[in-house]
Design an enzyme around this catalytic site. Structure first.
Site, PDB file in Angstrom:
ATOM      1  N   LEU A 180       0.815  -1.207   0.000  1.00  6.16           N
ATOM      2  CA  LEU A 180       0.000   0.000   0.000  1.00  6.16           C
ATOM      3  C   LEU A 180       0.853   1.264   0.000  1.00  6.16           C
ATOM      4  CD1 LEU A 180      -2.753  -1.083   2.528  1.00  6.16           C
ATOM      5  CD2 LEU A 180      -3.199  -0.287   0.202  1.00  6.16           C
ATOM      6  N   ASP A 205      10.977   3.722   4.596  1.00  5.48           N
ATOM      7  CA  ASP A 205      10.811   2.281   4.804  1.00  5.48           C
ATOM      8  C   ASP A 205      12.087   1.754   5.448  1.00  5.48           C
ATOM      9  OD1 ASP A 205       8.668   0.087   3.369  1.00  5.48           O
ATOM     10  OD2 ASP A 205      10.511  -0.700   4.262  1.00  5.48           O
ATOM     11  N   ASP A 251      13.634   3.873  11.683  1.00  5.40           N
ATOM     12  CA  ASP A 251      12.513   3.191  12.319  1.00  5.40           C
ATOM     13  C   ASP A 251      11.557   4.239  12.889  1.00  5.40           C
ATOM     14  OD1 ASP A 251      10.770   1.683  13.839  1.00  5.40           O
ATOM     15  OD2 ASP A 251      12.305   0.934  15.226  1.00  5.40           O
ATOM     16  N   ASN A 257       1.558   4.675   7.371  1.00  8.92           N
ATOM     17  CA  ASN A 257       1.180   3.406   6.748  1.00  8.92           C
ATOM     18  C   ASN A 257       1.981   2.216   7.267  1.00  8.92           C
ATOM     19  OD1 ASN A 257       0.205   1.671   4.286  1.00  8.92           O
ATOM     20  ND2 ASN A 257       2.435   1.668   4.127  1.00  8.92           N
ATOM     21  N   TYR A 277      -3.058  -6.896  16.518  1.00 10.21           N
ATOM     22  CA  TYR A 277      -3.275  -6.034  15.356  1.00 10.21           C
ATOM     23  C   TYR A 277      -4.590  -5.266  15.484  1.00 10.21           C
ATOM     24  CZ  TYR A 277      -3.770  -4.875  10.359  1.00 10.21           C
ATOM     25  OH  TYR A 277      -3.933  -4.232   9.160  1.00 10.21           O
ATOM     26  N   LYS A 331      -4.927  -1.218  15.684  1.00 13.33           N
ATOM     27  CA  LYS A 331      -5.678  -0.489  14.669  1.00 13.33           C
ATOM     28  C   LYS A 331      -6.878   0.256  15.272  1.00 13.33           C
ATOM     29  CE  LYS A 331      -3.240  -1.348  10.993  1.00 13.33           C
ATOM     30  NZ  LYS A 331      -2.449  -0.266  10.382  1.00 13.33           N
TER      31      LYS A 331
END
Length: 302
Positions: free
Chosen positions: A19, A38, A73, A100, A171, A175
């Protein structure tokens, strides 16, 4: 390149693959200068490599765009600072932050280790917090100096955070926390010209490749790959553009060609007796409230 983000500087975390890569490429196609962040880890969070970020930046430049890389990081304060500072050094400003970055360590709740819980909460939720804090401080300083930003933040939640997902307690919790963080950030940063929204995407990435292994088609003509990550990016780019002025504190689902504005917790049916309840009376009151309310949507995988 030209488009709805012409002249804007955009920072996308976790932009080396999936994504994030799709978002970075679409922002560039729409005229933005892009900072590709990244850390280059494996799906389980191990290892590090600058190659994923550098490859995406090279792809943007090859298409005529401008890009810089930040490989720190973002779940560590110095890494978050490096990412924001890279935008300021390379392009002199920061207009849009897309949070993201993330990974999964799926396991049923009773088998979930403390390390697996901490690792997922750290990258997803702490990573969002640290990036928001650093970028928000910059935009606040800009506003106080008389340079009111038209800044945008797009956070990444998930259907797992909205409804829960069996086998993903860590997770789902992370979220869901991102939704709460989004609401607070929208309320606090609005005075500095910052709009903050969240998306709950469904797409085929390294984190979801098992769930979305098969190509999904839609009737009518050529096959449409509904799980292509690039399907989510138009919403992200619009939310990250100046055109989204006035839209803040919202959560959108995006999957294939479908967009959905999520309707979160609201005050529903209530009962007020004007005095303390007796425990023996609470059951009847609660069942009355349940009868008056819609049934909850089930958790994924239940």
């Amino acid at each position: 390149m030209g488009g709805i983000c012409e002249g804007r500087v955009v920072l996308v975390t976790g932009a080396g693959r999936g994504l994030g890569r799709a978002h970075a490429l679409e922002f560039a196609r729409q005229g933005a200068r892009v900072v590709v962040n990244d850390v280059g880890v494996e799906p389980d969070g191990s290892g590090r490599s600058a190659a994923p970020a550098e490859d995406v930046a090279a792809e943007i430049r090859a298409a005529g765009g401008e890009a810089a890389t930040a490989t720190g990081d973002i779940a560590a304060a110095d890494g978050a600072a490096e990412a924001v500072d890279t935008a300021l050094r390379a392009f002199g400003r920061l207009d849009t932050l897309v949070n993201n970055a993330g990974f999964v360590r799926d396991r049923m709740l009773v088998n979930l280790s403390e390390e697996e819980w901490d690792a997922v909460l750290r990258v997803h939720l702490k990573g969002h917090f640290l990036m928001l804090r650093r970028a928000g401080a910059h935009w606040r300083a800009e506003a106080k100096a008389g340079r009111m930003p038209a800044a945008r933040v797009v956070n990444t939640s998930s259907g797992a955070g909205l409804l829960g997902s069996v086998g993903q307690a860590n997770y789902s919790a992370a979220k869901a926390g991102i939704i709460g963080l989004t609401l607070v950030a929208a309320a606090e940063l609005g005075r500095y010209g910052v709009a903050v929204n969240a998306i709950a995407p469904a797409a085929r990435t390294r984190m979801t490749e098992r769930a979305f292994a098969e190509r999904m088609a839609r009737p009518g003509g050529a096959a449409f790959d509904a799980m292509d990550p690039a399907n989510v990016s138009p919403l992200v780019v619009w939310l990250g553009s100046a055109e989204s002025e006035g839209v803040t504190g919202r959560v959108f689902e995006a999957e294939g060609g479908r967009l959905c504005l999520m309707d979160g917790f609201r005050h529903g049916p209530s009962a007020d007796r004007g005095a303390r309840w007796d425990p023996a009376d609470v059951g009847a009151a609660v069942h009355g409230l349940l009868r008056a309310a819609p049934a909850p949507e089930p958790a994924y995988g239940s």
